[in-house]
Design a protein around this motif. Structure first.
Motif, PDB file in Angstrom:
ATOM      1  N   TYR A   1       3.113 -28.289  68.893  1.00 11.09           N
ATOM      2  CA  TYR A   1       4.183 -29.129  68.749  1.00 11.09           C
ATOM      3  C   TYR A   1       4.254 -30.341  69.777  1.00 11.09           C
ATOM      4  O   TYR A   1       5.294 -30.484  70.337  1.00 11.09           O
ATOM      5  N   LYS A   2       3.132 -30.647  70.463  1.00 14.71           N
ATOM      6  CA  LYS A   2       2.919 -31.682  71.263  1.00 14.71           C
ATOM      7  C   LYS A   2       3.977 -32.795  70.898  1.00 14.71           C
ATOM      8  O   LYS A   2       4.699 -33.293  71.821  1.00 14.71           O
ATOM      9  N   ALA A   3       3.706 -33.539  69.671  1.00 13.28           N
ATOM     10  CA  ALA A   3       4.556 -34.573  69.224  1.00 13.28           C
ATOM     11  C   ALA A   3       6.081 -34.389  69.509  1.00 13.28           C
ATOM     12  O   ALA A   3       6.854 -35.114  69.751  1.00 13.28           O
ATOM     13  N   VAL A   4       6.638 -33.142  69.132  1.00  9.45           N
ATOM     14  CA  VAL A   4       7.911 -32.785  69.237  1.00  9.45           C
ATOM     15  C   VAL A   4       8.340 -32.609  70.539  1.00  9.45           C
ATOM     16  O   VAL A   4       9.398 -33.194  71.001  1.00  9.45           O
TER      17      VAL A   4
ATOM     18  N   GLN B   1      14.282 -21.489  61.033  1.00  4.83           N
ATOM     19  CA  GLN B   1      12.975 -21.424  60.458  1.00  4.83           C
ATOM     20  C   GLN B   1      11.894 -22.571  60.975  1.00  4.83           C
ATOM     21  O   GLN B   1      10.925 -22.538  60.631  1.00  4.83           O
ATOM     22  N   SER B   2      12.829 -23.657  61.298  1.00  3.48           N
ATOM     23  CA  SER B   2      12.086 -24.832  61.898  1.00  3.48           C
ATOM     24  C   SER B   2      11.717 -24.947  63.276  1.00  3.48           C
ATOM     25  O   SER B   2      12.681 -25.274  63.904  1.00  3.48           O
ATOM     26  N   ALA B   3      10.790 -24.887  63.856  1.00  6.74           N
ATOM     27  CA  ALA B   3      10.320 -24.904  65.123  1.00  6.74           C
ATOM     28  C   ALA B   3      10.937 -26.508  65.661  1.00  6.74           C
ATOM     29  O   ALA B   3      11.576 -26.673  66.667  1.00  6.74           O
ATOM     30  N   PRO B   4      10.385 -27.567  64.925  1.00  5.39           N
ATOM     31  CA  PRO B   4      11.023 -28.730  65.455  1.00  5.39           C
ATOM     32  C   PRO B   4      12.492 -29.171  65.635  1.00  5.39           C
ATOM     33  O   PRO B   4      12.783 -29.527  66.387  1.00  5.39           O
ATOM     34  N   ASP B   5      13.187 -28.506  64.430  1.00  2.00           N
ATOM     35  CA  ASP B   5      14.537 -28.345  64.668  1.00  2.00           C
ATOM     36  C   ASP B   5      15.043 -27.877  65.902  1.00  2.00           C
ATOM     37  O   ASP B   5      15.971 -28.356  66.654  1.00  2.00           O
ATOM     38  N   ALA B   6      14.442 -26.582  66.148  1.00  3.00           N
ATOM     39  CA  ALA B   6      14.943 -25.689  67.188  1.00  3.00           C
ATOM     40  C   ALA B   6      14.762 -26.305  68.327  1.00  3.00           C
ATOM     41  O   ALA B   6      15.550 -26.342  69.514  1.00  3.00           O
TER      42      ALA B   6
END
Length: 395
Positions: free
Chosen positions: A102-105, A212-217
């Motif tokens: 998730y580097k971009a996030v 459920q969403s790692a980017p959201d978290a």
């Protein structure tokens, strides 16, 4: 999983609840009547009646939640015991994989909110093992139970109303959503009010799904940490080595010196970085002067806002540095500590000497550490705040 039970006395999210004193009386009694009152309040705030009905349909009191609330666990492990269990090599390996995945996030989180990736990833790991263990309590029933219970309705009723708002937004299914027993949700365990206030749709699907969403978290956690006061570009914790002749009475989280003043006294950063010399810094010694030593900086305060346990916060801050490339800490050779019975005996003695140690619980908390330092100084011992058999015997 680090839930409300182990996180501290009262989480910051609860302290942020802004409810009227009259609301505190709206608890107990018939559950149906209570739920009708909650529905009326939600509708008055703009929630459609059918949404409020959907959110509360089938709600019940969960006796297991009440049992957890009345028997909250506390930290009785030492820093070495707890940190070695939680900052494991397996977690470090997974954490570094997540940083790449998730580097971009994470880059976005640092660019927009100034929060280093390691800080978010460490919380992610310690709260839910990167989302693997998020809790299996019905979030709706947990919040209904704690809002209906008359111990702390002013803290939990706003969270129940926030859950109804999440249902209105389409971000939560009240019939199936599960989480921690105290109503915390998702991969970094946040409460509904904070999800609404700080939530970010990181994956662009139009919803905020921290479960459920790692980017959201990740992005929601970053915005929340920024809100707690993290200052971009400043350190939070730094491992150091220390000489034997320090003014140990100045150690502890309320230490009055700058990092530069500590350096002048012989405190030496293991990474050699002294660029933060002008910042206020506390020298913390989790297991006394012969154990691991850290300088903590103003950014460390965000950990204390997240969780008031000294052992948890120090471990989480250290975990973040490991994910950012720091080496394992030096364990040192700490003096033997006290067991539960002996610690309670020490606290009782300190209390009889006029010190405020809070509850006699066998926990080496902040009040007990301060009292120990005062007695150590009075007795001519190094005032490092560590509870030892020799101190107990002397007293």
């Amino acid at each position: 999983m680090m839930t409300f039970a182990s996180r501290f006395a009262l989480p910051l999210a609860f302290l942020m609840a802004s409810t009227s004193l009259s609301m505190a009386a709206e608890c107990g009694g018939d559950l149906g009547t209570f739920l009708q009152g909650v529905k009326a309040e939600a509708v008055a705030a703009g929630v459609p009646a059918d949404i409020a009905d959907q959110a509360l349909a089938g709600a019940r009191i969960d006796e297991k939640v009440l049992a957890r609330d009345r028997s909250q666990g506390v930290f009785k492990q030492t820093f070495l015991e707890f940190s070695q269990r939680t900052v494991s090599q397996a977690r470090l390996d997974i954490g570094r994989q997540k940083l790449q995945q998730y580097k971009a996030v994470f880059d976005r989180a640092e660019q927009e909110f100034g929060i280093p990736s390691g800080i978010i990833a460490a919380f992610w790991a310690m709260e839910t093992d990167f989302g693997a263990v998020q809790g299996d309590f019905s979030t709706r029933n947990a919040l209904v139970t704690l809002a209906h219970d008359c111990r702390r309705p002013e803290l939990f009723r706003p969270q129940l109303l926030a859950l109804i708002e999440m249902v209105q937004h389409g971000d939560l299914d009240p019939a199936t959503n599960t989480g921690a027993w105290a109503g915390e949700i998702g991969q970094v365990q946040m409460l509904p009010k904070d999800i609404i206030e700080f939530g970010i749709d990181g994956d662009g699907d139009g919803h905020i799904n921290v479960k459920q969403s790692a980017p959201d978290a990740i992005l929601t956690a970053a915005k929340f940490i920024q809100h707690l006061g993290f200052k971009r570009g400043e350190p939070w914790i730094q491992e150091v080595t220390i000489p034997d002749n320090l003014p140990f009475e100045k150690t502890g989280l309320s230490g009055p010196l700058t990092a530069g003043e500590w350096f002048a006294l012989g405190v030496t950063p293991r990474d050699g970085d002294t660029a933060s010399g002008n910042l206020p810094a506390s020298l913390v010694l989790p297991q006394g002067r012969k154990g691991t030593a850290f300088l903590t900086y103003p950014n460390f305060n965000i950990y204390l806002e997240w969780n008031q346990s000294f052992i948890y916060t120090t471990s989480a801050a250290y975990f973040a540095t490991r994910l950012m490339g720091a080496p394992p800490y030096l364990k040192g050779t700490p003096e033997q500590g006290l067991g539960d019975v002996e610690m309670k005996a020490l606290q009782t003695k300190l209390q009889t000497l006029g010190h405020d140690v809070g509850k006699i619980d066998g926990i080496l908390g902040s009040g007990t550490r301060v009292a120990i330092q005062k007695e150590q100084q009075r007795l001519g011992m190094p005032a490092d705040g560590w509870a030892t058999p020799s101190l107990l015997n002397t007293l």
